[in-house]
Write a protein that holds these residues in place. Structure first.
Motif, short mmCIF file in Angstrom:
data_model
loop_
_atom_site.label_atom_id
_atom_site.label_comp_id
_atom_site.label_asym_id
_atom_site.label_seq_id
_atom_site.Cartn_x
_atom_site.Cartn_y
_atom_site.Cartn_z
N ALA A 38 0.83 -1.20 0.00
CA ALA A 38 0.00 0.00 0.00
C ALA A 38 0.86 1.25 0.00
N HIS A 39 0.38 2.26 -0.71
CA HIS A 39 0.97 3.60 -0.70
C HIS A 39 0.14 4.41 0.28
N MET A 40 0.82 5.12 1.19
CA MET A 40 0.10 5.86 2.23
C MET A 40 0.67 7.25 2.40
N ILE A 41 -0.20 8.17 2.79
CA ILE A 41 0.22 9.51 3.20
C ILE A 41 -0.48 9.81 4.51
N TYR A 103 4.69 7.10 2.53
CA TYR A 103 5.44 5.86 2.70
C TYR A 103 4.75 4.70 2.01
N ILE A 104 5.50 3.61 1.89
CA ILE A 104 4.99 2.35 1.36
C ILE A 104 4.95 1.36 2.52
N SER A 105 3.85 0.63 2.60
CA SER A 105 3.71 -0.40 3.63
C SER A 105 3.49 -1.75 2.95
N VAL A 106 4.23 -2.74 3.44
CA VAL A 106 4.08 -4.11 2.94
C VAL A 106 3.77 -5.00 4.14
N CYS A 107 2.67 -5.75 4.06
CA CYS A 107 2.29 -6.66 5.15
C CYS A 107 2.32 -8.09 4.63
N ARG A 108 2.83 -9.00 5.50
CA ARG A 108 2.89 -10.41 5.13
C ARG A 108 2.51 -11.25 6.33
N PRO A 109 1.44 -12.06 6.26
CA PRO A 109 0.49 -12.11 5.15
C PRO A 109 -0.23 -10.77 5.00
#
Length: 120
Positions: A38-41, A103-109
């Motif tokens: 996700a791209h976030m501000i 920022y960019i957020s990456v979640c796994r899972p």
């Protein structure tokens, strides 16, 4: 079936706190349970409640600064820095600063609101 998917219409997550969340890949945008991107501000003076997610989360700051309180330790990331926070870690995300934080957020899972466990 194509071997790739170019995302041109990310899912914009409805928020009430002024934060922009564009899920490019994940549970909602592409039905991907394994990972979300996700791209976030986060606007100035934004914060979320403490939470203990059941997934690991990576954050890469593009511009501005983002504050993390992780198990009682305060960390501030600036543009060009990244962090990985392990699953089942108590954390609070915020932007107590004067400028927005992109920022960019990456979640796994993949991010799942039912597995965030935000505190009231």
């Amino acid at each position: 079936m194509k071997k790739y998917h170019i995302q041109t219409a990310p899912f914009v997550v409805p928020t009430t706190d002024g934060k922009l969340i564009e899920e490019h890949h994940g549970r909602v945008a592409t039905q991907n349970e394994a990972i979300s991107i996700a791209h976030m501000i986060a606007p100035p003076h934004w914060s979320e409640p403490f939470q203990t997610p059941e997934f690991e989360e990576y954050t890469y700051v593009i511009s501005g600064k983002k504050q993390f309180i992780i198990e009682g330790e305060t960390i501030v990331l600036e543009a060009g820095q990244s962090i990985c926070i392990a699953e089942n870690t108590r954390v609070q995300y915020s932007n107590p600063f004067e400028e927005p934080c992109e920022y960019i957020s990456v979640c796994r899972p993949a991010f799942d609101f039912t597995k965030v466990h935000r505190e009231e």
